[in-house]
Design an enzyme around this catalytic site. Structure first.
Site, PDB file in Angstrom:
ATOM      1  N   ILE A 146      21.030 -25.191  16.148  1.00  0.00           N
ATOM      2  CA  ILE A 146      20.335 -25.998  16.807  1.00  0.00           C
ATOM      3  C   ILE A 146      19.848 -27.726  16.394  1.00  0.00           C
ATOM      4  O   ILE A 146      19.758 -28.188  15.182  1.00  0.00           O
ATOM      5  CB  ILE A 146      18.615 -25.435  16.584  1.00  0.00           C
ATOM      6  CG1 ILE A 146      18.492 -24.372  16.469  1.00  0.00           C
ATOM      7  CG2 ILE A 146      17.853 -26.220  17.955  1.00  0.00           C
ATOM      8  CD1 ILE A 146      19.193 -23.304  18.103  1.00  0.00           C
TER       9      ILE A 146
ATOM     10  N   HIS B  60      12.674 -18.532   6.074  1.00  0.00           N
ATOM     11  CA  HIS B  60      13.863 -17.908   5.423  1.00  0.00           C
ATOM     12  C   HIS B  60      13.836 -17.033   4.762  1.00  0.00           C
ATOM     13  O   HIS B  60      13.399 -16.634   3.462  1.00  0.00           O
ATOM     14  CB  HIS B  60      15.126 -19.597   5.121  1.00  0.00           C
ATOM     15  CG  HIS B  60      16.341 -18.876   3.951  1.00  0.00           C
ATOM     16  ND1 HIS B  60      17.100 -18.946   4.422  1.00  0.00           N
ATOM     17  CD2 HIS B  60      16.263 -18.615   2.539  1.00  0.00           C
ATOM     18  CE1 HIS B  60      18.244 -19.409   3.563  1.00  0.00           C
ATOM     19  NE2 HIS B  60      17.921 -18.711   2.724  1.00  0.00           N
TER      20      HIS B  60
ATOM     21  N   ASP C 194      19.297 -25.274   5.155  1.00  0.00           N
ATOM     22  CA  ASP C 194      17.737 -24.770   4.058  1.00  0.00           C
ATOM     23  C   ASP C 194      16.627 -25.771   3.009  1.00  0.00           C
ATOM     24  O   ASP C 194      17.212 -24.957   2.063  1.00  0.00           O
ATOM     25  CB  ASP C 194      18.570 -23.735   3.949  1.00  0.00           C
ATOM     26  CG  ASP C 194      18.665 -22.917   5.163  1.00  0.00           C
ATOM     27  OD1 ASP C 194      18.633 -23.259   5.675  1.00  0.00           O
ATOM     28  OD2 ASP C 194      19.383 -22.282   4.439  1.00  0.00           O
TER      29      ASP C 194
ATOM     30  N   GLY D  96      -2.589  36.851  -9.106  1.00  0.00           N
ATOM     31  CA  GLY D  96      -3.745  36.790 -10.069  1.00  0.00           C
ATOM     32  C   GLY D  96      -3.531  36.902 -11.670  1.00  0.00           C
ATOM     33  O   GLY D  96      -2.789  35.852 -11.987  1.00  0.00           O
TER      34      GLY D  96
ATOM     35  N   CYS E  76     -19.396  24.681  -3.928  1.00  0.00           N
ATOM     36  CA  CYS E  76     -19.504  24.574  -5.631  1.00  0.00           C
ATOM     37  C   CYS E  76     -20.333  24.060  -6.302  1.00  0.00           C
ATOM     38  O   CYS E  76     -21.102  24.939  -6.765  1.00  0.00           O
ATOM     39  CB  CYS E  76     -18.134  24.142  -6.074  1.00  0.00           C
ATOM     40  SG  CYS E  76     -16.783  25.211  -5.603  1.00  0.00           S
TER      41      CYS E  76
ATOM     42  N   PHE F  10     -24.432  31.196  -3.278  1.00  0.00           N
ATOM     43  CA  PHE F  10     -23.058  30.607  -2.739  1.00  0.00           C
ATOM     44  C   PHE F  10     -23.044  30.506  -1.409  1.00  0.00           C
ATOM     45  O   PHE F  10     -21.878  30.634  -0.186  1.00  0.00           O
ATOM     46  CB  PHE F  10     -21.989  31.179  -3.252  1.00  0.00           C
ATOM     47  CG  PHE F  10     -20.858  30.359  -3.457  1.00  0.00           C
ATOM     48  CD1 PHE F  10     -20.557  28.908  -3.789  1.00  0.00           C
ATOM     49  CD2 PHE F  10     -19.807  30.557  -2.218  1.00  0.00           C
ATOM     50  CE1 PHE F  10     -19.798  28.312  -4.320  1.00  0.00           C
ATOM     51  CE2 PHE F  10     -18.447  29.769  -2.323  1.00  0.00           C
ATOM     52  CZ  PHE F  10     -17.947  28.547  -3.565  1.00  0.00           C
TER      53      PHE F  10
END
Length: 937
Positions: free
Chosen positions: A90, A106, A142, A636, A709, A808
C-alpha cells in the site's frame, strides 16, 4: 469513527464485522481481486452490507501511486485505515492520508520476525513465546511504532495452523478492535520498536524448505512444524529417490520403539523407520521425532504409518441415504470450486484452485450437511480427490476407524419432542456387545411403570473381558502413550459432546431415573459436564515433589516423587444420580491416566451407555472406558475380587461398602474409596433468617425427590421457632407439584424404582407406629408409576427408627431442642455412626464456627445446603466412608519415590525459605471438614 478496511481473508472479515458491531462506520473495503471466480470473504461480507468494495490488482506502478486509485480512496473520507491482513503493498500516500493514520496487524512479537512468514519463523526458531503486534503502518518493512502487543506460550507441537487458530486468530481480532477503541479514545500509544533482538526473515518457499538433516531432532521438528502446512518441509528418500513432504511432527515419542520398515534418507543421521505410530526420524543427536503424515510427489497425503502399504481396501458401497449425502457434498465442492465445470470422483480439491480458507469452509459445510459431524482440516488434506473424500466421510459417518467399525444397536423412542437413540448392550473394548449367553433384563420407566427396553445383563466372564480390555489399554494402548495435555484435550472434547447432547442425556435421566427434567439439565447433566471440564484441566498438573533428606556424607541426597496412575479402576455407581456419580468418579480416574470398568446401577443403566457412545465420538481410545450393566452381587463382587483391578470407587450403602472393603483387602489389597450412607443433621437456631431456613430446609430434604446422598436426614429446630418453622414448611409442601418429570412445571417426580417406593412406605409406617407425628404425606400417590407424597414428621424422639436411619426419600424428620442448649443439640446431632454432611443456620458467626467445628461430618453447610462444586472435595466421616470425590486432593494416583545421591552444589535454606507452612496445614485440614458458608450471617 470512519474507517477504511484494507486487507483480505477470514481474519479481515471478522475484524470488519467486529468494528461495525462497535459502532464504527466502515466507509470502504479494499481487498484482492477474485481468484478463479471466487471472491475474498472480506469483500463478500462488505458487499452484503452495501459497503463500497474495491478490488485493485495493484496500487502503484513504477514506484508511484496510481492517481485513479488514490482518488477513489480519498473520496471516502476515511479517518483511519485498518489493515488486518494485507498481502498488497500500500503506497504511503494512502497510509498517511487519514487523520489517525493506519494500523496493521503482524503475527509476531516485533521487532522479532519481521517479514511475511513470521509465524513460520516463530516455530522454526523454536521460540517459547509467540504473539502478535499491532503497529502504526510504515513503508512495508514492519518497523513502525508499536500500539499493542499480546503474547502466548508456544506449545512443543504447535504448527502454523494450531498457533494461528488457538491464539493469533481469535485474540488478534480482539486486539485489532481494542486498538481501534484506544485510537478513538485518544489513548493509543506510539512506542518506537527497539532494534535489539530485531530479525527479518524472507518468505518461506518450497525450494527453500528442504530439510537439513545435520542438526538435532528438536531443530528438525521445528523446521517441519514451521513449514506445516505451507510450503511443507521436504526431503528426498527411498530407492529410487522421490520427494516426500512431512507434516504433523511431534517430539512426544515416549514409549515408541523404532521397529518397522527402514526408510533410507540421503544425508540423514539414520534411516527413518515406518512404524504403526508413524515415521520415526532421527537427529544428529540420535534423538527421535515422529511424523504422522506424508505428502507424495503427486500431492496425495497419506498416513506415514501406511507408507509401505498398498492402496487402501476396496471402496465402500454406499447406501441410498449415503448417496444422497454424497451428492449434497458434491454440490458443496461445486460452490467452493466455481471454475470446475463438473465435480467428478477424480477432481482434486487443491489442484482445482482451493486454498486453506476453502478447507475451513468445506469442513463447516460438511458439519452443517452431516448433523454436526466434526471433521479436522487434516481430513481434507488426507483425501484431496472427491472420491477419496466421500469414502473418508462415509467411514466417519458410520463410526468406522482403522480398527474397524463400531456398530451400535439403538433403542429409539420419541420422548420430550425428540427421538432418543439409546444403546442397550454392554460396552467392552470400544464395542457394544451382548452379554455372555445373551442375557438381558428390563429397565423400567418410574413415571408409569412401563418397560423402556431390555438391557444386556453382564456376567462374570464379561467382567473379565472388560478388565482385560482396560488393562491392555492401560499397559499397551495409546492412552498411556499420549501426553497428559493431549489426554486433557480428549476429556475437554468429551465434555463438549456431553454438552451438545445435554437435552438427550437429561431426557434419558428423566425417563430411566425419574429425575425432573429441568433439574437433570442443571445438575445431573450440567454438573457432569462441569466435572469433566474441571478434571480435564488437571491432566497436566498432577505433579510430584522434591524432598530434602538426611545426608550420607560425602554424597548429597535428594528424593524425587512422581505421581502415577494406579491402573484399572472399578467404579460402582448408585441410582440416584446415574450420570453425575459416574462423572464424579470417572473424570478423576481418566484425568490421572487410569482406565475404568464402570458398573451402573441395574435400575438406571441408560445414561451410562449413552455416555459410552460419546466417549467413542470424543476419540477416547478403545478399552479406556468399559461399562457393564448388571447386578451388584455378580458384577460388583467380581470387580472387587479381580486381581487386575487396582482401585474400587463405590457409592452406596454402608453394608455393601463394608463387604467391598473386605473383598478389596482379601483379593489384592486394592485401593478403595467409599461414599456410604448418611443421616445428615441440620441444626436451625432461632436467630436464623427464617425465610431462608425454610427455603433451604425444604431443599435439604426434597431436592431430587429426597434421593440425595447428603439430604438432611434429621432437622433439629430450636424450640422458640419450631411451630412457625413447621407451619411454613407444610405450607410450602402443599404448593409442590408432583407429576411427570418431563413437564417443565413439575417440582417432584416419581421415586426411582418400585422397591424403593415400598421401602419408603414401610419407613413412614414405622415412624407412625413409634409415636412420631405425621403432619403430612406418608403415602403412595394413587396414580400409575412410583409416586410418593412429600412427607413431614414432627415430635421425633432420639430413640425412634426414623431418627436414626435414613429414608433416602422425600421425608422430613423434625425434632425440637431447648432454646440456647447448643452443646446438647450437638451431642444429639453427632449421636450417629454416619457423618457425610451436616448444616447449621444462624446469624451468629461465633455460633456458626463453633457448631461447624463440633459437627462430625465431611461437609458442613452454613446458612446454605446442597451447594456442591466440582472444585470442592466431597466425602464422609465414620461409617459414611472415606476418600474424596471431586477436587484435586485425591486424584487416583500412586506415589513413586526416587532417592538421588550426587555431589551437587546447593544453596542453604533458612526458615524464611518455607513461607505459609501453617496455611498449608490448615488447607490439609479442610479435607476433614469442608465448610460451605452462605450469606446473611
Amino acid at each position: 469513527m470512519k474507517i477504511a478496511v484494507i486487507g483480505q481473508s477470514l481474519f479481515g472479515q471478522e475484524v470488519y464485522c467486529h468494528l461495525r458491531k462497535e459502532g464504527h462506520e466502515v466507509v470502504g473495503v479494499f481487498t484482492v481481486p477474485d481468484k478463479d471466480g471466487k471472491a475474498d470473504p472480506l469483500g463478500l461480507e462488505a458487499e452484503k452490507d452495501g459497503v463500497p468494495v474495491f478490488k485493485f490488482s495493484r496500487w502503484r506502478a513504477k514506484g508511484q501511486a496510481l492517481p485513479e486509485v488514490v482518488a477513489k480512496y480519498q473520496a471516502l473520507g476515511a479517518e483511519l485505515n485498518v489493515l488486518p491482513f494485507c498481502s498488497q503493498f500500500i503506497p504511503m500516500e494512502i497510509i498517511n492520508a487519514p487523520q489517525h493514520g493506519s494500523i496493521i496487524y503482524h503475527p509476531s512479537l516485533l521487532p522479532r520476525h519481521r517479514g511475511a512468514s513470521a509465524i513460520n519463523w516463530t516455530l522454526i526458531h523454536g521460540d517459547k513465546k509467540g504473539g502478535f503486534s499491532i503497529f502504526w503502518a510504515d513503508d512495508g518493512l514492519d518497523t513502525g511504532d508499536l500500539l499493542l502487543q499480546k503474547e502466548c506460550e508456544v506449545l512443543p507441537d504447535d504448527t502454523v495452523s494450531t498457533l494461528y487458530n488457538r491464539f493469533l486468530f481469535p485474540e488478534g481480532i480482539k486486539g485489532m478492535v481494542q486498538a481501534v477503541r484506544l485510537i478513538a479514545e485518544g489513548k493509543a500509544p506510539r512506542l518506537p520498536q527497539p532494534e535489539e533482538g530485531a530479525t527479518y526473515e524472507g518468505i518461506q518457499k518450497k525450494e527453500t524448505a528442504k530439510i537439513d538433516w545435520d542438526q538435532p531432532a528438536e531443530a528438525i521438528h521445528n523446521w517441519i512444524r514451521g513449514n506445516d502446512k505451507v510450503p511443507g518441509a521436504w526431503t528426498e528418500a527411498c530407492e529410487p529417490l522421490q520427494k516426500l513432504t512431512f507434516f504433523n511432527s511431534t517430539l512426544n515419542t515416549s514409549g515408541l520403539v523404532p521397529e518397522g520398515d527402514a526408510l533410507p534418507i540421503p544425508g540423514a543421521h539414520r534411516p527413518g523407520v515406518v512404524t504403526k505410530a508413524g515415521l520415526i526420524l532421527f537427529g544428529n543427536d540420535d534423538k527421535m521425532l515422529l511424523v504422522k503424515n506424508i505428502q507424495l510427489e503427486d500431492g496425495k497425503m497419506i498416513l506415514a504409518s501406511n507408507f509401505f502399504k498398498g492402496a487402501a481396501s476396496s471402496a465402500l458401497e454406499l447406501t441410498e441415504a449415503e448417496l444422497v449425502t454424497a451428492e449434497a457434498v458434491r454440490s458443496a465442492w461445486q460452490r467452493i470450486l466455481p471454475n470446475v465445470l463438473e465435480v467428478e470422483d477424480s477432481t482434486d480439491f487443491f489442484k482445482s484452485g482451493a486454498a486453506s480458507v476453502d478447507v475451513v469452509r468445506l469442513v463447516e459445510e460438511v458439519k452443517e450437511l452431516c448433523d454436526g459431524l466434526e471433521l479436522e482440516n487434516e481430513d481434507v488434506y488426507m483425501a484431496t480427490t472427491f472420491g477419496d473424500f466421500i469414502q473418508l466421510l462415509v467411514r466417519k459417518l458410520r463410526g468406522d476407524d482403522e480398527e474397524g467399525e463400531c456398530s451400535i444397536d439403538y433403542v429409539e423412542m420419541a420422548v420430550n419432542k425428540r427421538t432418543l437413540h439409546m444403546p442397550h448392550q454392554l460396552f467392552i473394548g470400544g464395542a457394544f456387545v451382548d452379554a455372555e449367553g445373551a442375557k438381558t433384563f428390563e429397565t423400567i420407566n418410574p413415571t408409569d411403570g412401563s418397560v423402556i427396553c431390555r438391557v444386556s445383563l453382564a456376567q462374570v466372564t464379561d467382567v473379565d473381558k472388560a478388565v482385560a480390555a482396560a488393562k491392555d489399554a492401560f499397559e499397551n494402548g495409546r492412552w498411556g502413550k499420549i501426553s497428559a495435555r493431549d489426554r486433557g484435550r480428549l476429556l475437554y472434547r468429551l465434555a463438549d459432546l456431553m454438552e451438545q447432547h445435554q437435552e438427550e442425556l437429561a431426557t434419558i435421566e428423566a425417563l430411566d431415573a425419574g429425575a425432573v427434567y429441568t433439574l437433570a439439565l442443571k445438575t445431573h447433566v450440567g454438573m457432569s459436564i462441569q466435572t469433566f471440564r474441571y478434571f480435564a484441566g488437571w491432566c497436566d498438573k498432577i505433579q510430584g515433589s522434591t524432598i530434602p533428606i538426611n545426608q550420607a556424607r560425602p554424597n548429597r541426597n535428594l528424593t524425587l516423587t512422581r505421581k502415577e496412575p494406579v491402573g484399572v479402576c472399578g467404579i460402582i455407581i448408585p441410582w440416584n444420580y446415574p450420570l453425575m456419580m459416574l462423572s464424579w468418579k470417572t473424570a478423576a480416574c481418566l484425568a490421572a491416566g487410569n482406565t475404568v470398568v464402570i458398573k451402573p446401577a441395574q435400575v438406571t443403566p441408560l445414561t451410562a451407555l449413552k455416555f459410552a457412545e460419546l466417549t467413542l465420538k470424543a476419540g477416547i481410545p478403545k478399552g479406556v472406558v468399559n461399562i457393564l450393566p448388571g447386578s451388584g452381587s455378580l458384577v460388583g463382587q467380581r470387580l472387587s475380587d479381580h486381581p487386575d483391578v487396582r482401585k474400587i470407587g463405590f457409592t452406596g450403602s454402608t453394608e455393601v461398602g463394608k463387604h467391598i472393603m473386605k473383598s478389596c483387602a482379601m483379593s489384592n489389597v486394592k485401593k478403595v474409596s467409599l461414599e456410604l450412607g448418611g443421616k445428615s443433621p441440620l441444626i436451625i437456631f432461632a436467630d436464623c433468617d427464617l425465610n431462608k431456613a425454610v427455603q433451604m430446609g425444604m431443599s435439604s430434604v426434597f431436592f431430587n425427590k429426597g434421593e440425595n446422598c447428603i439430604a438432611a436426614g434429621r432437622l433439629f429446630v430450636e424450640d422458640s421457632i419450631h411451630d412457625e418453622f413447621v407451619r411454613r414448611v407444610v405450607q410450602e409442601v402443599r404448593k409442590m407439584k408432583v407429576g411427570n418429570p418431563l413437564d417443565r412445571d413439575t417440582d417432584h417426580g416419581p421415586q426411582n424404582h418400585h422397591a424403593h417406593l415400598m421401602k419408603l412406605m414401610e419407613y413412614c409406617q414405622r415412624g407412625v407406629k413409634e409415636g412420631a407425628t405425621l403432619v403430612c404425606g406418608g403415602n403412595q400417590i394413587p396414580r400409575p408409576g412410583f409416586f410418593f407424597e412429600p412427607t413431614v414428621f414432627t415430635d421425633v424422639e432420639d430413640h425412634m427408627f426414623i431418627a436414626k436411619e435414613e429414608s433416602f426419600g422425600p421425608v422430613m424428620i423434625i425434632s425440637r431442642f431447648a432454646d440456647g442448649d447448643v452443646d446438647a443439640v450437638l451431642s444429639r446431632a453427632n449421636a450417629t455412626e454416619f457423618g457425610l454432611a451436616s448444616g447449621v443456620f444462624t446469624r451468629d458467626i461465633n455460633k456458626a464456627l463453633y457448631v461447624s467445628d463440633k459437627l462430625q461430618a465431611g461437609t458442613v453447610f452454613v446458612n446454605t445446603y446442597n451447594k456442591t462444586d466440582v472444585a470442592a472435595p466431597f466425602g464422609g466421616f465414620k461409617q459414611s466412608g472415606f476418600g474424596k470425590d471431586l477436587g484435586n486432593l485425591l486424584l487416583p494416583v500412586g506415589l513413586l519415590s526416587f532417592i538421588h545421591s550426587a555431589n551437587i552444589r546447593s544453596k542453604p535454606l533458612s526458615a524464611r525459605s518455607y513461607p505459609r507452612c501453617r496455611d498449608v496445614a490448615l488447607n490439609m485440614m479442610a479435607i476433614r471438614a469442608h465448610f460451605l458458608l452462605g450469606g446473611n450471617m
